[in-house]
Scaffold this motif. Structure first.
Motif, PDB file in Angstrom:
ATOM      1  N   TYR A 244     -56.081 -36.360 -13.387  1.00 46.82           N
ATOM      2  CA  TYR A 244     -55.890 -36.765 -14.778  1.00 46.82           C
ATOM      3  C   TYR A 244     -56.656 -35.864 -15.743  1.00 46.82           C
ATOM      4  O   TYR A 244     -56.235 -35.682 -16.895  1.00 46.82           O
ATOM      5  N   LEU A 245     -57.754 -35.288 -15.288  1.00 45.68           N
ATOM      6  CA  LEU A 245     -58.456 -34.314 -16.136  1.00 45.68           C
ATOM      7  C   LEU A 245     -57.605 -33.060 -16.341  1.00 45.68           C
ATOM      8  O   LEU A 245     -57.641 -32.446 -17.419  1.00 45.68           O
ATOM      9  N   LEU A 246     -56.836 -32.692 -15.305  1.00 43.56           N
ATOM     10  CA  LEU A 246     -55.948 -31.529 -15.431  1.00 43.56           C
ATOM     11  C   LEU A 246     -54.748 -31.813 -16.342  1.00 43.56           C
ATOM     12  O   LEU A 246     -53.995 -30.898 -16.671  1.00 43.56           O
ATOM     13  N   ILE A 247     -54.565 -33.057 -16.730  1.00 48.79           N
ATOM     14  CA  ILE A 247     -53.536 -33.399 -17.720  1.00 48.79           C
ATOM     15  C   ILE A 247     -54.151 -33.493 -19.116  1.00 48.79           C
ATOM     16  O   ILE A 247     -53.647 -32.917 -20.084  1.00 48.79           O
TER      17      ILE A 247
ATOM     18  N   PHE B 241     -47.342 -38.890 -27.742  1.00 45.18           N
ATOM     19  CA  PHE B 241     -46.460 -39.844 -27.077  1.00 45.18           C
ATOM     20  C   PHE B 241     -45.902 -39.264 -25.779  1.00 45.18           C
ATOM     21  O   PHE B 241     -45.849 -39.935 -24.746  1.00 45.18           O
ATOM     22  N   LEU B 242     -45.480 -38.013 -25.822  1.00 45.65           N
ATOM     23  CA  LEU B 242     -44.940 -37.368 -24.621  1.00 45.65           C
ATOM     24  C   LEU B 242     -46.020 -37.189 -23.553  1.00 45.65           C
ATOM     25  O   LEU B 242     -45.744 -37.325 -22.353  1.00 45.65           O
ATOM     26  N   ILE B 243     -47.239 -36.873 -23.973  1.00 42.37           N
ATOM     27  CA  ILE B 243     -48.348 -36.755 -23.010  1.00 42.37           C
ATOM     28  C   ILE B 243     -48.603 -38.105 -22.341  1.00 42.37           C
ATOM     29  O   ILE B 243     -48.821 -38.186 -21.120  1.00 42.37           O
ATOM     30  N   LEU B 244     -48.523 -39.187 -23.120  1.00 41.00           N
ATOM     31  CA  LEU B 244     -48.717 -40.517 -22.533  1.00 41.00           C
ATOM     32  C   LEU B 244     -47.594 -40.857 -21.546  1.00 41.00           C
ATOM     33  O   LEU B 244     -47.821 -41.505 -20.524  1.00 41.00           O
ATOM     34  N   ILE B 245     -46.372 -40.441 -21.875  1.00 40.59           N
ATOM     35  CA  ILE B 245     -45.254 -40.654 -20.933  1.00 40.59           C
ATOM     36  C   ILE B 245     -45.511 -39.895 -19.631  1.00 40.59           C
ATOM     37  O   ILE B 245     -45.272 -40.414 -18.518  1.00 40.59           O
ATOM     38  N   PHE B 246     -46.019 -38.666 -19.752  1.00 40.93           N
ATOM     39  CA  PHE B 246     -46.316 -37.876 -18.549  1.00 40.93           C
ATOM     40  C   PHE B 246     -47.384 -38.568 -17.693  1.00 40.93           C
ATOM     41  O   PHE B 246     -47.271 -38.634 -16.462  1.00 40.93           O
ATOM     42  N   ILE B 247     -48.417 -39.094 -18.366  1.00 35.39           N
ATOM     43  CA  ILE B 247     -49.465 -39.819 -17.631  1.00 35.39           C
ATOM     44  C   ILE B 247     -48.878 -41.077 -16.991  1.00 35.39           C
ATOM     45  O   ILE B 247     -49.221 -41.437 -15.855  1.00 35.39           O
TER      46      ILE B 247
ATOM     47  N   LEU C 104     -40.013 -34.968  -8.299  1.00 36.67           N
ATOM     48  CA  LEU C 104     -39.234 -33.947  -9.015  1.00 36.67           C
ATOM     49  C   LEU C 104     -39.138 -34.266 -10.506  1.00 36.67           C
ATOM     50  O   LEU C 104     -39.122 -33.358 -11.352  1.00 36.67           O
ATOM     51  N   LEU C 105     -39.072 -35.575 -10.849  1.00 36.22           N
ATOM     52  CA  LEU C 105     -39.054 -35.973 -12.251  1.00 36.22           C
ATOM     53  C   LEU C 105     -40.341 -35.545 -12.957  1.00 36.22           C
ATOM     54  O   LEU C 105     -40.308 -35.017 -14.080  1.00 36.22           O
TER      55      LEU C 105
ATOM     56  N   SER D 150     -43.069 -32.007 -16.633  1.00 28.36           N
ATOM     57  CA  SER D 150     -44.191 -31.103 -16.895  1.00 28.36           C
ATOM     58  C   SER D 150     -43.680 -29.738 -17.341  1.00 28.36           C
ATOM     59  O   SER D 150     -44.218 -29.131 -18.282  1.00 28.36           O
ATOM     60  N   GLY D 151     -42.610 -29.235 -16.670  1.00 30.25           N
ATOM     61  CA  GLY D 151     -42.038 -27.953 -17.062  1.00 30.25           C
ATOM     62  C   GLY D 151     -41.427 -27.989 -18.456  1.00 30.25           C
ATOM     63  O   GLY D 151     -41.552 -27.037 -19.243  1.00 30.25           O
TER      64      GLY D 151
END
Length: 378
Positions: free
Chosen positions: A10-13, A34-40, A58-59, A64-65
Motif C-alpha cells: 500500500y505504500l507503493l500505491i 477518487f481513482l486512486i481510492l478505486i485502485f486501493i 488482470l483487472l 494500474s496501467g
C-alpha cells in the motif's frame, strides 16, 4: 501475505500517488484521488476475497496501467505494488504469462516519459521479479529441507526402535538357547547320573545290612558300588566337558589370533594395551571388535604402509572402547569415508555403538560399544 508485505504494497500505491500530485498538474484532483481510492479498493478486494482469481489480478494490472498512462508522474511505481502481491503466490503455470503482460503494460504506460524512465522502470521491474522468485525458491527449499529432516528423524527413530527390538530379540534367542541347553543337561543328569546314584544308594544300604552275616557278599557289593561310582564320575566329567566350548570355537574371533596372523603374514609390529578390569563380552561384541580391528589394521598396511600398530582396549562398566592407531601415512578424506569404514560404522551402530576417526597426530580409528552388563550393587 504478511503484514509487512501488505504495508509495503500500500505504500507503493500511496507514495507515488501523492508525489505525482506535486510533480504533475491535473485538471481535477478530486477525480484523481477518487481513482486512486478505486485502485486501493481493487487491491483490498483481491487481498480479502479474490486472492486466487486471475481475472481480478488482470483487472488491477489493467487499471494500474490506465492510471499511469493518463496521469503520468511516477504512477508506474504502482506496478511494483501489484507485482509483489502475486509473483510468489500465483500458480506457476500462468505466472510468467501474467508477468509478461504486466511488463508490456508497464512500457505502454510510459509513452510520454523519457528514455531514462523506461530504463529505470524496466530494470526495477525485472530485478524485483527475480528477487521475489529467488525468495520463493528459498522458502520452497527450506520447506523441502524441513520435510526431509522430519523424514530422516522419523527414520532415525524407526531405526533406533528396530535396533532395540533386534537387541531384545538377540537376548531372547540367547536366553532360549541357554534354557534349552540347561534343560538338555538337566535331563541327561537326571536320566543317567540320577538313576545311577539312586541305584548305588540302594546297593550300599543292602550291603550294609548283609555285611555282618554275609561278609564276602557284602564286600563284593561294595566293590561293585565303587566301580559304578567311577563310571558315574566319568559321566559327570563328560557332561561338564560338553558345557565348555572347544578352544577352536573360543578363539575364532580372538584379537590375539588376529594379531598373530597379521604379524606373521605382513611382518608388522602390533602392540596391545589394556585399561580397566577385563570381563567376558557377548559373542556379538567380540565379532564386531574383531572385524573392525581386522579392517583397520588391513587398511593401515594396504593404504598407509604402516609398520607399527597400537591397539588400546579400555574396559568400562557400561562400554568397551577400542582405539587402533598406526604410524602410516594419513589418508585423504575420500579414503576415510570409503566402503571399509562404512562397514565398520554400520556394524558399530547396529548395536548402539559409534565409530570415530582422527587424523591429528596418528591415524586413529576408535570403536565404542555398549556392553549391556548388569552391574551388581555392592
Amino acid at each position: 501475505m504478511t503484514q509487512l508485505s501488505s504495508l509495503t504494497r500500500y505504500l507503493l500505491i500511496l507514495i507515488p500517488a501523492i508525489a505525482s500530485m506535486y510533480i504533475e498538474s491535473y485538471s481535477s484532483n478530486g477525480m484523481y484521488v477518487f481513482l486512486i481510492l478505486i485502485f486501493i479498493w481493487i487491491a483490498e478486494l483481491r487481498r480479502k476475497i479474490f486472492s486466487k482469481s486471475a481475472w481480478t489480478l488482470l483487472l488491477e494490472i489493467g487499471f494500474s496501467g490506465w492510471m499511469s498512462y493518463h496521469y503520468d508522474g511516477i504512477l508506474f511505481i504502482t506496478f511494483y505494488s501489484t507485482l509483489i502481491s502475486y509473483v510468489t503466490t500465483v500458480n506457476s503455470h500462468i505466472r510468467y504469462y501474467i508477468v509478461s503482460i504486466h511488463l508490456i503494460l508497464l512500457n505502454i504506460s510510459l509513452h510520454n516519459q523519457s528514455s531514462s524512465y523506461y530504463l529505470i522502470a524496466n530494470l526495477i521491474f525485472i530485478s524485483l521479479t527475480l528477487l521475489l522468485l529467488q525468495m520463493l525458491q528459498t522458502v520452497q527449499n527450506k520447506e523441502e529441507i524441513e520435510l526431509l529432516y522430519d523424514r530422516l528423524r522419523r527414520q532415525h527413530y524407526e531405526l533406533d526402535e528396530a535396533r532395540a527390538q533386534l537387541m531384545d530379540y538377540a537376548r531372547k534367542v540367547e536366553n532360549i538357547a541357554q534354557t534349552d541347553e540347561r534343560n538338555r543337561i538337566s535331563r541327561d543328569i537326571h536320566d543317567d547320573l540320577g538313576h545311577k546314584l539312586i541305584r548305588l544308594k540302594m546297593m550300599m544300604e543292602a550291603s550294609l545290612q548283609i555285611l555282618p552275616t554275609q561278609h564276602k557278599k557284602g564286600v563284593d557289593m561294595l566293590m561293585s558300588v565303587r566301580d559304578q561310582l567311577t563310571e558315574s564320575m566319568e559321566l559327570l566329567r563328560s557332561t561338564v566337558r560338553r558345557l565348555k566350548p572347544d578352544e577352536e570355537t573360543l578363539q575364532t574371533y580372538s584379537l590375539e589370533r588376529l594379531i598373530e596372523g597379521l604379524t606373521a603374514d605382513n611382518g608388522i609390529s602390533i602392540e596391545v594395551e589394556m585399561q580397566g578390569m577385563p570381563y567376558v563380552l557377548y559373542p556379538s561384541l567380540e565379532f564386531i571388535l574383531y572385524r573392525n580391528a581386522q579392517e583397520a589394521i588391513t587398511n593401515a598396511i594396504r593404504h598407509g604402509s604402516a609398520t607399527q600398530v597400537l591397539i588400546q582396549l579400555t574396559y568400562e562398566p557400561k562400554q568397551i572402547t577400542m582405539c587402533i592407531s598406526n604410524n602410516g601415512k594419513r589418508p585423504n578424506e575420500r579414503s576415510v569415508n570409503g566402503l571399509g569404514m562404512s562397514g565398520m560404522e554400520e556394524r558399530s551402530k547396529l548395536i548402539g555403538g559409534q565409530l570415530t576417526v582422527s587424523v591429528e597426530d596418528r591415524f586413529t580409528v576408535t570403536t565404542v560399544l555398549p556392553t549391556f552388563r548388569q552391574i551388581e550393587s555392592i
